[in-house]
Enzyme design. Structure first.
Site, PDB file in Angstrom:
ATOM      1  N   THR A 222       0.830  -1.405   0.144  1.00  0.00           N
ATOM      2  CA  THR A 222       0.027   0.127  -0.063  1.00  0.00           C
ATOM      3  C   THR A 222       0.922   1.331   0.085  1.00  0.00           C
ATOM      4  O   THR A 222       1.767   1.317   0.759  1.00  0.00           O
ATOM      5  CB  THR A 222      -0.818   0.092   1.212  1.00  0.00           C
ATOM      6  OG1 THR A 222      -1.630  -1.271   1.230  1.00  0.00           O
ATOM      7  CG2 THR A 222      -1.676   1.413   1.224  1.00  0.00           C
TER       8      THR A 222
ATOM      9  N   GLY B 120       6.320  -0.867  -0.444  1.00  0.00           N
ATOM     10  CA  GLY B 120       7.189   0.230  -0.298  1.00  0.00           C
ATOM     11  C   GLY B 120       7.577   0.308   1.152  1.00  0.00           C
ATOM     12  O   GLY B 120       7.354  -0.540   1.925  1.00  0.00           O
ATOM     13  N   ALA B 121       8.384   1.483   1.422  1.00  0.00           N
ATOM     14  CA  ALA B 121       8.850   1.868   3.064  1.00  0.00           C
ATOM     15  C   ALA B 121       9.068   3.265   2.984  1.00  0.00           C
ATOM     16  O   ALA B 121       9.144   3.893   2.114  1.00  0.00           O
ATOM     17  CB  ALA B 121      10.196   1.148   3.238  1.00  0.00           C
TER      18      ALA B 121
ATOM     19  N   GLY C 190       3.328   4.395   7.108  1.00  0.00           N
ATOM     20  CA  GLY C 190       2.952   5.859   6.703  1.00  0.00           C
ATOM     21  C   GLY C 190       1.527   6.100   6.243  1.00  0.00           C
ATOM     22  O   GLY C 190       0.700   6.965   6.742  1.00  0.00           O
ATOM     23  N   GLY C 191       1.035   4.891   5.593  1.00  0.00           N
ATOM     24  CA  GLY C 191      -0.300   4.843   4.942  1.00  0.00           C
ATOM     25  C   GLY C 191      -1.158   4.295   5.890  1.00  0.00           C
ATOM     26  O   GLY C 191      -2.490   4.259   5.470  1.00  0.00           O
TER      27      GLY C 191
ATOM     28  N   GLU D 293      -0.213  -5.355   5.935  1.00  0.00           N
ATOM     29  CA  GLU D 293       1.131  -5.495   5.105  1.00  0.00           C
ATOM     30  C   GLU D 293       2.056  -6.577   5.997  1.00  0.00           C
ATOM     31  O   GLU D 293       2.663  -7.253   5.233  1.00  0.00           O
ATOM     32  CB  GLU D 293       1.904  -4.055   5.379  1.00  0.00           C
ATOM     33  CG  GLU D 293       1.295  -3.158   4.260  1.00  0.00           C
ATOM     34  CD  GLU D 293       1.776  -1.620   4.560  1.00  0.00           C
ATOM     35  OE1 GLU D 293       1.478  -0.918   3.327  1.00  0.00           O
ATOM     36  OE2 GLU D 293       2.747  -1.341   5.301  1.00  0.00           O
TER      37      GLU D 293
END
Length: 218
Positions: A28, A82-83, A96-97, A103
């Site tokens: 995400t 992602g990261a 962050g999302g 995840e």
């Protein structure tokens, strides 16, 4: 090359890791969105994808990629996400999302975790980016006090609810020298669902978009 172009380059490079056949996991966020868009160009190669959030499921569906429930999919060959921060040892801060719990579940179910990011996400020590912690709402104050005792500065993410119906505490002021130990310690606090440290199960491969191409670690 802009930051977004570097994200996109890393996302496109991850297509080389996508197996022929089977179901993969998809993360995400903005970089994962680039991967989903790129995945759509080879969607016939896979049988479907497990989404780590409602938003990801919607984007996959929009591209005509079948979304599969993890309970039906079983073990996955690949997870791409992602990261917010990453080290050369491939320990990560994510969330962050706000999708960190799902995840982490999909990453745990996958044999290979490929993390995609722009080079600005690479750090020597995790903690500059506030560490997200997903918390059962009634335990928010209890968990916050425990985090303060560990030296963190928890801030409730305003107006935000996770896909699981929980809240997020973003923890500032941490210098995370031992991410595995902190990940385990935070998860032992009653009321914590999970935290955004991906260290016990970090990335197997880190693809970093740079102005000079995509850098692969290891």
């Amino acid at each position: 090359m802009t930051q977004d172009e570097m994200k996109k380059a890393a996302a496109v490079a991850a297509l080389e890791c996508v197996p022929h056949g089977g179901i993969i996991g998809v993360g995400t966020g903005s970089t994962a969105n680039h991967f989903i868009d790129a995945l759509a160009t080879i969607k016939g190669r896979i049988d479907g994808a497990v989404a780590s959030s409602v938003a990801t499921a919607e984007r996959l569906t929009k591209h005509g990629i079948p979304v599969v429930d993890l309970n039906e999919a079983g073990d996955l060959a690949l997870y791409v996400d992602g990261a917010d921060e990453a080290t050369v040892h491939r320990a990560l801060i994510k969330g962050g999302g706000g999708a960190l719990t799902r995840e982490k579940i999909v990453a745990a179910a996958s044999r290979t975790f490929v993390c995609i990011a722009d080079e600005g996400k690479l750090v020597d020590v995790l903690g500059r980016f506030p560490l997200p912690v997903e918390v059962i709402p009634m335990a928010r104050s209890l968990v916050a006090r425990a985090i303060v005792a560990l030296g963190g500065e928890p801030v409730l993410r305003p107006g935000f609810q996770t896909d699981n119906g929980n809240v997020i505490l973003d923890v500032h002021g941490l210098k995370i020298l031992d991410p595995v130990a902190l990940e385990e310690r935070l998860n032992q606090i009653t009321g914590v669902v999970t935290n955004g440290l991906f260290a016990r199960r970090g990335a197997d491969v880190l693809l970093l978009g740079t102005a000079h191409g995509v850098r692969r670690l290891p």
